[in-house]
Design a protein around this motif. Structure first.
Motif, PDB file in Angstrom:
ATOM      1  N   PRO A  14      89.787  58.673 119.478  1.00 44.16           N
ATOM      2  CA  PRO A  14      90.801  59.641 119.043  1.00 44.16           C
ATOM      3  C   PRO A  14      90.415  61.091 119.335  1.00 44.16           C
ATOM      4  CG  PRO A  14      90.259  58.118 117.264  1.00 44.16           C
ATOM      5  CD  PRO A  14      89.306  57.866 118.383  1.00 44.16           C
ATOM      6  N   THR A  15      89.109  61.375 119.304  1.00 43.75           N
ATOM      7  CA  THR A  15      88.667  62.748 119.558  1.00 43.75           C
ATOM      8  C   THR A  15      87.464  62.745 120.480  1.00 43.75           C
ATOM      9  OG1 THR A  15      87.102  62.805 117.705  1.00 43.75           O
ATOM     10  CG2 THR A  15      89.379  63.460 117.219  1.00 43.75           C
ATOM     11  N   ARG A  16      87.231  63.880 121.071  1.00 45.37           N
ATOM     12  CA  ARG A  16      86.054  64.048 121.927  1.00 45.37           C
ATOM     13  C   ARG A  16      84.777  63.897 121.097  1.00 45.37           C
ATOM     14  NH1 ARG A  16      85.023  66.571 126.963  1.00 45.37           N
ATOM     15  NH2 ARG A  16      87.222  67.036 127.127  1.00 45.37           N
ATOM     16  N   ALA A  17      84.814  64.375 119.867  1.00 47.17           N
ATOM     17  CA  ALA A  17      83.641  64.271 118.983  1.00 47.17           C
ATOM     18  C   ALA A  17      83.262  62.810 118.736  1.00 47.17           C
ATOM     19  CB  ALA A  17      83.902  64.985 117.664  1.00 47.17           C
ATOM     20  N   ALA A  19      83.917  60.279 120.734  1.00 43.43           N
ATOM     21  CA  ALA A  19      83.381  59.769 122.005  1.00 43.43           C
ATOM     22  C   ALA A  19      81.936  60.225 122.186  1.00 43.43           C
ATOM     23  CB  ALA A  19      84.241  60.247 123.164  1.00 43.43           C
ATOM     24  N   ASN A  20      81.668  61.487 121.881  1.00 41.82           N
ATOM     25  CA  ASN A  20      80.297  61.999 121.986  1.00 41.82           C
ATOM     26  C   ASN A  20      79.358  61.265 121.044  1.00 41.82           C
ATOM     27  OD1 ASN A  20      80.807  63.881 123.988  1.00 41.82           O
ATOM     28  ND2 ASN A  20      81.261  65.526 122.538  1.00 41.82           N
ATOM     29  N   LEU A  21      79.814  60.992 119.823  1.00 35.60           N
ATOM     30  CA  LEU A  21      78.983  60.279 118.854  1.00 35.60           C
ATOM     31  C   LEU A  21      78.693  58.858 119.342  1.00 35.60           C
ATOM     32  CD1 LEU A  21      77.540  60.171 116.155  1.00 35.60           C
ATOM     33  CD2 LEU A  21      79.714  59.495 115.108  1.00 35.60           C
ATOM     34  N   ALA A  22      79.697  58.188 119.883  1.00 31.87           N
ATOM     35  CA  ALA A  22      79.487  56.833 120.403  1.00 31.87           C
ATOM     36  C   ALA A  22      78.467  56.835 121.535  1.00 31.87           C
ATOM     37  CB  ALA A  22      80.816  56.241 120.875  1.00 31.87           C
ATOM     38  N   LEU A  23      78.570  57.809 122.426  1.00 34.50           N
ATOM     39  CA  LEU A  23      77.606  57.909 123.531  1.00 34.50           C
ATOM     40  C   LEU A  23      76.212  58.209 123.014  1.00 34.50           C
ATOM     41  CD1 LEU A  23      79.718  59.805 126.179  1.00 34.50           C
ATOM     42  CD2 LEU A  23      78.823  57.478 126.357  1.00 34.50           C
ATOM     43  N   PHE A  24      76.105  59.134 122.059  1.00 38.35           N
ATOM     44  CA  PHE A  24      74.798  59.462 121.493  1.00 38.35           C
ATOM     45  C   PHE A  24      74.167  58.240 120.846  1.00 38.35           C
ATOM     46  CE2 PHE A  24      72.287  60.496 117.757  1.00 38.35           C
ATOM     47  CZ  PHE A  24      71.262  61.207 118.341  1.00 38.35           C
TER      48      PHE A  24
END
Length: 73
Positions: A14-17, A19-24
């Motif tokens: 839903p948000t870029r944040a 997506a970033n958390l999932a990648l991290f």
């Protein structure tokens, strides 16, 4: 790209944040710690570190000298 295939493909964030958390979480939790690496003798960093500490403990036990009995007068 491996990260795209293993972590992101088929997911909608839903948000870029998010997506970033999932990648991290993927990179820090799996990719960096559990993935085997050629430069570590095809061990994961966790396995390499465990092997290192076992070898270090074994070497320390091997290098210990027996205690000398106390001299009494």
């Amino acid at each position: 790209m491996l990260v795209k295939t293993e972590c992101v493909r088929g997911r909608v964030f839903p948000t870029r944040a998010e997506a970033n958390l999932a990648l991290f979480e993927y990179i820090d939790g799996f990719y960096n710690s559990r993935r085997i690496q050629k430069r570590l003798g095809y061990l994961s960093p966790i396995e390499f570190e465990e092997k290192h500490y076992v070898e270090q403990a074994t070497a320390e036990r091997t290098n210990l000298k027996p205690r000398q009995p106390a001299l009494t007068s």
